[in-house]
Scaffold this motif. Structure first.
Motif, mmCIF file in Angstrom:
data_model
loop_
_atom_site.group_PDB
_atom_site.id
_atom_site.type_symbol
_atom_site.label_atom_id
_atom_site.label_comp_id
_atom_site.label_asym_id
_atom_site.label_seq_id
_atom_site.Cartn_x
_atom_site.Cartn_y
_atom_site.Cartn_z
ATOM 1 N N VAL A 138 0.862 -1.185 0.000
ATOM 2 C CA VAL A 138 0.000 0.000 0.000
ATOM 3 C C VAL A 138 0.902 1.241 0.000
ATOM 4 N N VAL A 139 0.424 2.297 -0.629
ATOM 5 C CA VAL A 139 1.163 3.564 -0.651
ATOM 6 C C VAL A 139 0.369 4.594 0.151
ATOM 7 N N ILE A 140 1.012 5.241 1.121
ATOM 8 C CA ILE A 140 0.316 6.245 1.931
ATOM 9 C C ILE A 140 1.096 7.553 1.942
ATOM 10 N N ASN A 141 0.397 8.627 2.223
ATOM 11 C CA ASN A 141 1.003 9.947 2.372
ATOM 12 C C ASN A 141 1.000 10.349 3.844
ATOM 13 N N VAL A 142 2.145 10.721 4.347
ATOM 14 C CA VAL A 142 2.227 11.355 5.667
ATOM 15 C C VAL A 142 2.433 12.843 5.395
ATOM 16 N N GLY A 143 1.479 13.655 5.768
ATOM 17 C CA GLY A 143 1.555 15.081 5.465
ATOM 18 C C GLY A 143 0.985 15.392 4.092
ATOM 19 N N PRO A 144 1.163 16.591 3.519
ATOM 20 C CA PRO A 144 2.093 17.625 4.003
ATOM 21 C C PRO A 144 1.665 18.348 5.280
ATOM 22 N N GLN A 145 0.415 18.209 5.691
ATOM 23 C CA GLN A 145 0.020 18.821 6.953
ATOM 24 C C GLN A 145 -0.246 17.699 7.958
ATOM 25 N N HIS A 146 0.728 17.443 8.802
ATOM 26 C CA HIS A 146 0.593 16.388 9.802
ATOM 27 C C HIS A 146 1.405 16.791 11.025
ATOM 28 N N PRO A 147 0.859 16.656 12.226
ATOM 29 C CA PRO A 147 1.580 17.138 13.410
ATOM 30 C C PRO A 147 2.950 16.516 13.589
ATOM 31 N N ALA A 148 3.156 15.302 13.100
ATOM 32 C CA ALA A 148 4.427 14.622 13.320
ATOM 33 C C ALA A 148 5.480 14.984 12.283
ATOM 34 N N THR A 149 5.129 15.742 11.249
ATOM 35 C CA THR A 149 6.131 16.078 10.233
ATOM 36 C C THR A 149 6.924 17.335 10.578
ATOM 37 N N HIS A 150 6.595 18.006 11.693
ATOM 38 C CA HIS A 150 7.357 19.167 12.184
ATOM 39 C C HIS A 150 7.512 20.229 11.106
ATOM 40 N N GLY A 151 6.457 20.501 10.378
ATOM 41 C CA GLY A 151 6.524 21.470 9.302
ATOM 42 C C GLY A 151 5.739 20.929 8.123
ATOM 43 N N ALA B 174 18.737 11.842 3.689
ATOM 44 C CA ALA B 174 19.170 10.515 4.136
ATOM 45 C C ALA B 174 18.047 9.730 4.796
ATOM 46 N N MET B 175 16.882 10.329 4.936
ATOM 47 C CA MET B 175 15.810 9.666 5.673
ATOM 48 C C MET B 175 15.335 8.355 5.039
ATOM 49 N N PRO B 176 15.163 8.275 3.706
ATOM 50 C CA PRO B 176 14.750 6.983 3.133
ATOM 51 C C PRO B 176 15.703 5.843 3.486
ATOM 52 N N LYS B 177 16.990 6.154 3.561
ATOM 53 C CA LYS B 177 17.974 5.138 3.941
ATOM 54 C C LYS B 177 17.742 4.686 5.387
ATOM 55 N N MET B 178 17.372 5.619 6.255
ATOM 56 C CA MET B 178 17.209 5.309 7.677
ATOM 57 C C MET B 178 15.955 4.479 7.953
ATOM 58 N N VAL B 179 14.896 4.723 7.202
ATOM 59 C CA VAL B 179 13.617 4.076 7.546
ATOM 60 C C VAL B 179 13.359 2.802 6.745
ATOM 61 N N LYS B 180 14.141 2.547 5.716
ATOM 62 C CA LYS B 180 13.892 1.380 4.864
ATOM 63 C C LYS B 180 13.996 0.080 5.662
ATOM 64 N N GLY B 181 12.973 -0.742 5.559
ATOM 65 C CA GLY B 181 12.945 -2.015 6.287
ATOM 66 C C GLY B 181 12.365 -1.906 7.681
ATOM 67 N N GLY B 182 12.154 -0.673 8.150
ATOM 68 C CA GLY B 182 11.605 -0.478 9.495
ATOM 69 C C GLY B 182 10.086 -0.453 9.488
ATOM 70 N N LEU B 183 9.514 -0.199 10.660
ATOM 71 C CA LEU B 183 8.059 -0.143 10.796
ATOM 72 C C LEU B 183 7.545 1.259 10.479
ATOM 73 N N ILE B 184 6.321 1.328 9.985
ATOM 74 C CA ILE B 184 5.717 2.621 9.670
ATOM 75 C C ILE B 184 5.682 3.530 10.902
ATOM 76 N N ALA B 185 5.473 2.927 12.084
ATOM 77 C CA ALA B 185 5.398 3.737 13.316
ATOM 78 C C ALA B 185 6.736 4.384 13.658
ATOM 79 N N ASP B 186 7.835 3.806 13.163
ATOM 80 C CA ASP B 186 9.159 4.356 13.487
ATOM 81 C C ASP B 186 9.477 5.632 12.710
ATOM 82 N N ILE B 187 8.711 5.932 11.688
ATOM 83 C CA ILE B 187 8.944 7.174 10.939
ATOM 84 C C ILE B 187 8.907 8.379 11.871
ATOM 85 N N ILE B 188 7.989 8.331 12.826
ATOM 86 C CA ILE B 188 7.847 9.467 13.745
ATOM 87 C C ILE B 188 9.112 9.658 14.576
#
Length: 398
Positions: A13-26, A369-383
């Motif tokens: 599944v493909v989801i969008n976080v933001g562009p207006q989301h409290p956890a995106t810090h901007g 560098a964020m895609p490198k950091m989150v690849k393979g992790g859980l969606i909840a860890d993005i925050i």
């Protein structure tokens, strides 16, 4: 960036976080492709706050552009002023002539800015993961710093005080006393933050082993500041390419090797203590003397002189309209800001305005560098990862 993803089976599944989301810090749109809860790929999409600041600089005199630097990383406005002023001073060839008192004042403002910025990072990062108390504690201590900034420049947001050639005016009465109170108080408050978080089981679960990036990848991506020092890269411009009076001050550069969210947390916590240590030394060592260079061709003359001297007033009028005469050439200056190396590249053709001005914004580099950091992790860890990178979009999008 701006990738388009296709799903290949019913698990994806493909989801969008933001562009207006409290956890995106901007204003950040983060597109994530998932396989179940695991991140297969992701794409940070930026630019929603683009104002064309670099282009605006080409139509302004060097002094006129100074307040625009406040709006980059608005959590550390004076740090931005400092990096820009020192780039212009390098172009003018007066960077070695800044009065010593002005240099100490600049260091004080820069280190207060580092602590204030890290306090907002810690408060919001902890809040994202569910720790409410730390948020309140951090904003309590940040008020002390904002009070001091207000004393120096009159503002509590987009505080502008550092000028080409020095600072706007000397420190006001009572500032050093309030600073002394703060440096005595702050280490005790820092221990409170550690008590709440550093060995907290939930905090450890959400940060250790999450958002990993190796030392080699950190260097290859060019990420900077606490983010790279959390991956074992021992690099700090204040020590390795020293400027101002940093060589005369004793401080350590915190480095951790684990490369995860928790390591980046520890780096910033230690940095706040080291900044406090620098401030203690500045209180002891700051000399008396002028807070602005004596070079009328490059700086504003005192108002009293303008009121009494007709020729000085005429020269002042020319400087305001045409700008200071900078030599032709190009310079780059980078300062160790709270989020990493903030650099200004200026290309001059000898006019009163820069022909080209380019900003190296650490938030923009770090988010790459964020895609490198989150690849393979859980969606909840993005925050958690977003919080650990501590980017500000005024700076990222420019």
């Amino acid at each position: 960036m701006n990738k388009t993803y296709e799903v290949n089976n019913e698990r994806e599944v493909v989801i969008n976080v933001g562009p207006q989301h409290p956890a995106t810090h901007g204003v950040l749109r983060y597109v994530v492709k998932l396989d179940g809860e695991r991140i297969v790929d992701s794409d940070p999409q930026v630019g929603f706050l683009h104002r064309g600041i670099e282009k605006l600089a080409e139509y302004m005199t060097y002094q006129q552009f100074n307040p625009y630097t406040d709006r980059l990383d608005y959590l550390a406005a004076m740090n931005n002023n400092l990096a820009y002023a020192m780039a212009v001073e390098k172009l003018l060839g007066i960077d070695k002539d800044i009065p010593e008192r002005a240099q100490y004042i600049r260091v004080i403002m820069a280190e207060l800015g580092r602590i204030a910025s890290h306090l907002v990072w810690l408060a919001t990062h902890a809040l994202d993961i569910g720790a409410m108390t730390v948020f309140l504690y951090c904003f309590r201590e940040r008020e002390y710093i904002l009070d001091m900034y207000e004393m120096a420049c009159g503002n509590r947001l987009t505080y502008n005080y550092i000028r080409i050639g020095g600072v706007a005016r000397d420190l006001p009465n009572g500032f050093m006393e309030k600073l002394s109170e703060f440096v005595k108080l702050f280490p005790k408050k820092l221990k409170e933050y550690h008590t709440l978080l550093t060995k907290n089981r939930i905090w450890l679960k959400r940060t250790k082993g999450v958002g990993y990036i190796s030392k080699e990848d950190a260097i290859n991506y060019g990420i900077a500041g606490p983010c790279t020092r959390g991956s074992g890269v021992d690099w700090d411009l204040r020590r390795d390419m020293p400027y101002l009076v940093y060589p005369e001050l004793n401080f350590e550069v915190p480095v951790y090797d684990d490369g995860d969210v928790y390591a980046r947390y520890l780096v910033r916590m230690d940095e706040m203590l080291q900044s406090n240590r620098i401030l203690e030394q500045c209180i002891e060592k700051i000399p008396s003397g002028p807070a602005m260079i004596d070079a009328p061709q490059y700086v504003w003359e005192p108002k009293e002189r303008l009121m009494m001297n007709n020729y000085a007033l005429m020269k002042h009028f020319v400087k305001v309209v045409k700008g200071i005469k900078a030599p032709a050439g190009e310079v780059y200056f980078g300062a160790e800001n709270p989020k990493g190396e903030l650099g200004f590249y200026i290309y001059s053709t000898g006019e009163g305005k820069p022909y080209r001005l380019k900003i190296r914004a650490p938030s923009f580099i770090n988010i790459s560098a964020m895609p490198k950091m989150v690849k393979g992790g859980l969606i909840a860890d993005i925050i958690s990862v977003i919080g650990s990178l501590d980017f500000v979009f005024g700076e990222c999008d420019r």
